[in-house]
Design a protein around this motif. Structure first.
Motif, PDB file in Angstrom:
ATOM      1  N   ASN A 184     113.755  71.498  25.656  1.00  0.00           N
ATOM      2  CA  ASN A 184     113.187  70.225  26.097  1.00  0.00           C
ATOM      3  C   ASN A 184     111.665  70.291  26.104  1.00  0.00           C
ATOM      4  O   ASN A 184     111.060  70.826  27.035  1.00  0.00           O
ATOM      5  CB  ASN A 184     113.706  69.879  27.496  1.00  0.00           C
ATOM      6  N   SER A 185     111.072  69.738  25.067  1.00  0.00           N
ATOM      7  CA  SER A 185     109.610  69.779  24.938  1.00  0.00           C
ATOM      8  C   SER A 185     109.034  68.378  24.780  1.00  0.00           C
ATOM      9  O   SER A 185     107.938  68.208  24.243  1.00  0.00           O
ATOM     10  CB  SER A 185     109.209  70.641  23.740  1.00  0.00           C
ATOM     11  N   TYR A 186     109.765  67.380  25.240  1.00  0.00           N
ATOM     12  CA  TYR A 186     109.293  65.999  25.138  1.00  0.00           C
ATOM     13  C   TYR A 186     108.026  65.802  25.980  1.00  0.00           C
ATOM     14  O   TYR A 186     107.748  66.582  26.902  1.00  0.00           O
ATOM     15  CB  TYR A 186     110.389  65.034  25.585  1.00  0.00           C
ATOM     16  N   PRO A 187     107.238  64.768  25.710  1.00  0.00           N
ATOM     17  CA  PRO A 187     106.011  64.525  26.479  1.00  0.00           C
ATOM     18  C   PRO A 187     106.320  64.386  27.972  1.00  0.00           C
ATOM     19  O   PRO A 187     107.211  63.634  28.371  1.00  0.00           O
ATOM     20  CB  PRO A 187     105.488  63.208  25.900  1.00  0.00           C
ATOM     21  N   GLY A 188     105.605  65.132  28.797  1.00  0.00           N
ATOM     22  CA  GLY A 188     105.783  65.045  30.234  1.00  0.00           C
ATOM     23  C   GLY A 188     106.903  65.906  30.788  1.00  0.00           C
ATOM     24  O   GLY A 188     107.148  65.883  31.996  1.00  0.00           O
ATOM     25  N   ALA A 189     107.600  66.659  29.932  1.00  0.00           N
ATOM     26  CA  ALA A 189     108.707  67.494  30.412  1.00  0.00           C
ATOM     27  C   ALA A 189     108.203  68.459  31.482  1.00  0.00           C
ATOM     28  O   ALA A 189     107.183  69.116  31.319  1.00  0.00           O
ATOM     29  CB  ALA A 189     109.327  68.277  29.257  1.00  0.00           C
ATOM     30  N   GLY A 190     108.924  68.534  32.572  1.00  0.00           N
ATOM     31  CA  GLY A 190     108.507  69.406  33.658  1.00  0.00           C
ATOM     32  C   GLY A 190     109.573  69.477  34.727  1.00  0.00           C
ATOM     33  O   GLY A 190     110.690  68.970  34.570  1.00  0.00           O
ATOM     34  N   CYS A 191     109.221  70.101  35.832  1.00  0.00           N
ATOM     35  CA  CYS A 191     110.145  70.307  36.938  1.00  0.00           C
ATOM     36  C   CYS A 191     109.655  69.547  38.165  1.00  0.00           C
ATOM     37  O   CYS A 191     108.455  69.535  38.444  1.00  0.00           O
ATOM     38  CB  CYS A 191     110.261  71.806  37.251  1.00  0.00           C
ATOM     39  N   ASP A 192     110.588  68.918  38.878  1.00  0.00           N
ATOM     40  CA  ASP A 192     110.177  68.194  40.076  1.00  0.00           C
ATOM     41  C   ASP A 192     110.504  68.977  41.341  1.00  0.00           C
ATOM     42  O   ASP A 192     110.660  68.413  42.417  1.00  0.00           O
ATOM     43  CB  ASP A 192     110.789  66.788  40.126  1.00  0.00           C
ATOM     44  N   ILE A 193     110.594  70.289  41.197  1.00  0.00           N
ATOM     45  CA  ILE A 193     110.644  71.205  42.334  1.00  0.00           C
ATOM     46  C   ILE A 193     109.317  71.967  42.338  1.00  0.00           C
ATOM     47  O   ILE A 193     108.850  72.390  41.277  1.00  0.00           O
ATOM     48  CB  ILE A 193     111.814  72.198  42.194  1.00  0.00           C
ATOM     49  N   PRO A 194     108.659  72.158  43.462  1.00  0.00           N
ATOM     50  CA  PRO A 194     107.379  72.879  43.477  1.00  0.00           C
ATOM     51  C   PRO A 194     107.470  74.231  42.781  1.00  0.00           C
ATOM     52  O   PRO A 194     108.480  74.932  42.877  1.00  0.00           O
ATOM     53  CB  PRO A 194     107.086  73.033  44.976  1.00  0.00           C
ATOM     54  N   SER A 195     106.416  74.575  42.071  1.00  0.00           N
ATOM     55  CA  SER A 195     106.411  75.755  41.206  1.00  0.00           C
ATOM     56  C   SER A 195     106.762  77.044  41.934  1.00  0.00           C
ATOM     57  O   SER A 195     107.474  77.903  41.400  1.00  0.00           O
ATOM     58  CB  SER A 195     105.040  75.898  40.528  1.00  0.00           C
ATOM     59  N   HIS A 196     106.275  77.211  43.167  1.00  0.00           N
ATOM     60  CA  HIS A 196     106.539  78.460  43.876  1.00  0.00           C
ATOM     61  C   HIS A 196     107.998  78.577  44.293  1.00  0.00           C
ATOM     62  O   HIS A 196     108.471  79.672  44.590  1.00  0.00           O
ATOM     63  CB  HIS A 196     105.633  78.576  45.108  1.00  0.00           C
ATOM     64  N   LEU A 197     108.716  77.454  44.347  1.00  0.00           N
ATOM     65  CA  LEU A 197     110.145  77.491  44.631  1.00  0.00           C
ATOM     66  C   LEU A 197     110.953  77.624  43.354  1.00  0.00           C
ATOM     67  O   LEU A 197     112.054  78.185  43.368  1.00  0.00           O
ATOM     68  CB  LEU A 197     110.578  76.227  45.379  1.00  0.00           C
ATOM     69  N   TYR A 198     110.429  77.103  42.254  1.00  0.00           N
ATOM     70  CA  TYR A 198     111.125  77.202  40.969  1.00  0.00           C
ATOM     71  C   TYR A 198     110.730  78.508  40.281  1.00  0.00           C
ATOM     72  O   TYR A 198     110.203  78.532  39.177  1.00  0.00           O
ATOM     73  CB  TYR A 198     110.804  75.993  40.094  1.00  0.00           C
ATOM     74  N   SER A 199     110.944  79.597  40.978  1.00  0.00           N
ATOM     75  CA  SER A 199     110.592  80.935  40.510  1.00  0.00           C
ATOM     76  C   SER A 199     111.670  81.893  40.987  1.00  0.00           C
ATOM     77  O   SER A 199     112.398  81.607  41.938  1.00  0.00           O
ATOM     78  CB  SER A 199     109.236  81.387  41.075  1.00  0.00           C
ATOM     79  N   SER A 202     114.701  62.827  32.691  1.00  0.00           N
ATOM     80  CA  SER A 202     113.951  62.963  31.441  1.00  0.00           C
ATOM     81  C   SER A 202     113.160  61.693  31.154  1.00  0.00           C
ATOM     82  O   SER A 202     111.979  61.744  30.792  1.00  0.00           O
ATOM     83  CB  SER A 202     114.907  63.265  30.279  1.00  0.00           C
ATOM     84  N   ALA A 203     113.815  60.550  31.301  1.00  0.00           N
ATOM     85  CA  ALA A 203     113.128  59.282  31.070  1.00  0.00           C
ATOM     86  C   ALA A 203     111.996  59.082  32.063  1.00  0.00           C
ATOM     87  O   ALA A 203     110.914  58.590  31.712  1.00  0.00           O
ATOM     88  CB  ALA A 203     114.122  58.128  31.156  1.00  0.00           C
ATOM     89  N   ALA A 204     112.218  59.459  33.320  1.00  0.00           N
ATOM     90  CA  ALA A 204     111.182  59.305  34.334  1.00  0.00           C
ATOM     91  C   ALA A 204     109.929  60.093  33.961  1.00  0.00           C
ATOM     92  O   ALA A 204     108.819  59.705  34.323  1.00  0.00           O
ATOM     93  CB  ALA A 204     111.712  59.765  35.693  1.00  0.00           C
ATOM     94  N   GLN A 205     110.108  61.182  33.235  1.00  0.00           N
ATOM     95  CA  GLN A 205     108.963  62.001  32.847  1.00  0.00           C
ATOM     96  C   GLN A 205     108.331  61.536  31.541  1.00  0.00           C
ATOM     97  O   GLN A 205     107.106  61.507  31.411  1.00  0.00           O
ATOM     98  CB  GLN A 205     109.405  63.456  32.727  1.00  0.00           C
ATOM     99  N   LEU A 206     109.150  61.179  30.569  1.00  0.00           N
ATOM    100  CA  LEU A 206     108.584  60.873  29.253  1.00  0.00           C
ATOM    101  C   LEU A 206     108.094  59.435  29.117  1.00  0.00           C
ATOM    102  O   LEU A 206     107.151  59.176  28.353  1.00  0.00           O
ATOM    103  CB  LEU A 206     109.600  61.207  28.149  1.00  0.00           C
ATOM    104  N   VAL A 207     108.709  58.487  29.832  1.00  0.00           N
ATOM    105  CA  VAL A 207     108.330  57.079  29.675  1.00  0.00           C
ATOM    106  C   VAL A 207     106.856  56.832  29.980  1.00  0.00           C
ATOM    107  O   VAL A 207     106.168  56.169  29.194  1.00  0.00           O
ATOM    108  CB  VAL A 207     109.245  56.177  30.538  1.00  0.00           C
ATOM    109  N   PRO A 208     106.299  57.334  31.087  1.00  0.00           N
ATOM    110  CA  PRO A 208     104.867  57.084  31.327  1.00  0.00           C
ATOM    111  C   PRO A 208     103.967  57.643  30.227  1.00  0.00           C
ATOM    112  O   PRO A 208     102.962  57.026  29.875  1.00  0.00           O
ATOM    113  CB  PRO A 208     104.608  57.790  32.668  1.00  0.00           C
ATOM    114  N   ARG A 209     104.324  58.806  29.669  1.00  0.00           N
ATOM    115  CA  ARG A 209     103.504  59.405  28.611  1.00  0.00           C
ATOM    116  C   ARG A 209     103.601  58.598  27.325  1.00  0.00           C
ATOM    117  O   ARG A 209     102.598  58.378  26.645  1.00  0.00           O
ATOM    118  CB  ARG A 209     103.946  60.848  28.361  1.00  0.00           C
ATOM    119  N   VAL A 210     104.812  58.175  26.976  1.00  0.00           N
ATOM    120  CA  VAL A 210     104.988  57.402  25.749  1.00  0.00           C
ATOM    121  C   VAL A 210     104.338  56.028  25.886  1.00  0.00           C
ATOM    122  O   VAL A 210     103.739  55.506  24.940  1.00  0.00           O
ATOM    123  CB  VAL A 210     106.487  57.267  25.417  1.00  0.00           C
ATOM    124  N   ALA A 211     104.427  55.436  27.075  1.00  0.00           N
ATOM    125  CA  ALA A 211     103.855  54.107  27.295  1.00  0.00           C
ATOM    126  C   ALA A 211     102.338  54.094  27.083  1.00  0.00           C
ATOM    127  O   ALA A 211     101.767  53.057  26.753  1.00  0.00           O
ATOM    128  CB  ALA A 211     104.198  53.625  28.697  1.00  0.00           C
TER     129      ALA A 211
END
Length: 298
Positions: A45-60, A180-189
């Motif tokens: 998953n490398s679409y624009p805006g792809a990321g995690c909505d859990i804080p980085s220090h917890l997503y480790s 996925s849409a929540a992340q990519l839609v703002p970037r594509v828009a």
């Protein structure tokens, strides 16, 4: 005799299993990965805006706190870098067979017969234990929409993003309103002439406070300005997953109060008597639940 272990998949789960075995002194394991690189869903998953909505220090990983996150909510390239960092640090990359797909796994009563296929052909090996770490986001499903085969434009799934197709100035339709849409839609828009978003079920969303973390200096100490600057180690503790890191955007305000500043008065609050102690001010802030990885829309 150490058990022979087959791990299927080199994403977060598969790498974690390999590292744990390595640290336990069990080196008789093999990680099978059908793709050309490790990373699982964060590779695909490398679409624009792809990321995690859990804080980085917890997503480790619990055993690998990472002090180099640059954002509170990490994006895909940084998460993938973290996985490569872990594979190299714990020396498990040498045990990963890339471009090797597991075709069959049959238990014969005493052991597993695992058959794989690769560019070298098909082979069957014997293992005592098989660990499935294939995840659930590795096979995108294209919906069966009437007339799809007659569409003359370019179409692709978010999990197989076509980076060669420039969306600047184009009319773009996005089907689905998952994470996925929540992340990519703002970037594509930002680039599209017009973006149409089609949804079956309305979603509840809220802005993400994805602040950037401070850079580290040559000694690994965060370069920090602002309210928490006078409290040594606060930002570094946030990076390393200290419990205070759950305090959210208000952590700087709490730190300032803990350092001696009086908290701001709430409307209608009772004035405190001289010498009356203030209550503790550094507390984890409440946060909503959200998903942890890019979603594949049905």
């Amino acid at each position: 005799m150490a058990p022979r272990v087959a791990i299927i998949g080199a994403g977060f789960g598969g790498l974690c299993m390999a590292i744990r075995l390595e640290r336990a002194g069990i080196h008789t394991y093999t990680v099978f990965e059908r793709a050309a690189d490790l990373g699982g869903t964060w590779r695909d998953n490398s679409y624009p805006g792809a990321g995690c909505d859990i804080p980085s220090h917890l997503y480790s990983y619990s055993f690998e706190k990472y002090a180099s996150w640059t954002r509170r909510y990490p994006e895909q390239p940084e998460i993938l870098d973290y996985l490569h960092h872990c594979a190299d640090k714990y020396d498990v990359r040498r045990k990963i067979r890339l471009r090797t797909e597991v075709r069959r796994a049959v238990f014969d009563g005493g052991a597993w017969q695992v058959t794989t296929s690769s560019t070298e052909g098909e082979r069957t090996e014997t293992f005592d234990v098989v660990v499935m770490a294939v995840g659930q986001l590795n096979r995108p499903h294209m919906p069966d929409i009437s007339g799809m085969d007659e569409f003359e434009g370019v179409s692709f799934h978010s999990a197989r993003w076509n980076h060669d197709h420039d969306l600047t100035g184009r009319r773009v339709a996005v089907i689905g309103t998952g994470s996925s849409a929540a992340q990519l839609v703002p970037r594509v828009a930002e680039r599209a002439e017009h973006l149409y978003l089609f949804q079956r079920t309305p979603q509840l969303g809220h802005p993400q406070a994805g602040r950037r973390l401070r850079a580290l200096d040559a000694d690994g100490v965060p370069v920090r300005a602002g309210a928490a600057a006078g409290v040594p180690g606060v930002d570094l503790q946030v990076r390393r997953g200290h419990p205070l890191s759950g305090a959210g955007p208000g952590v700087e305000r709490g730190v300032t109060q803990a350092a001696g500043a009086a908290p701001p008065a709430r409307p209608g609050a009772r004035p405190r008597a001289a010498g009356e102690a203030h209550p503790p001010t550094i507390r984890p802030a409440a946060s909503g639940w959200s998903s942890t990885a890019p979603s594949i829309q049905p």
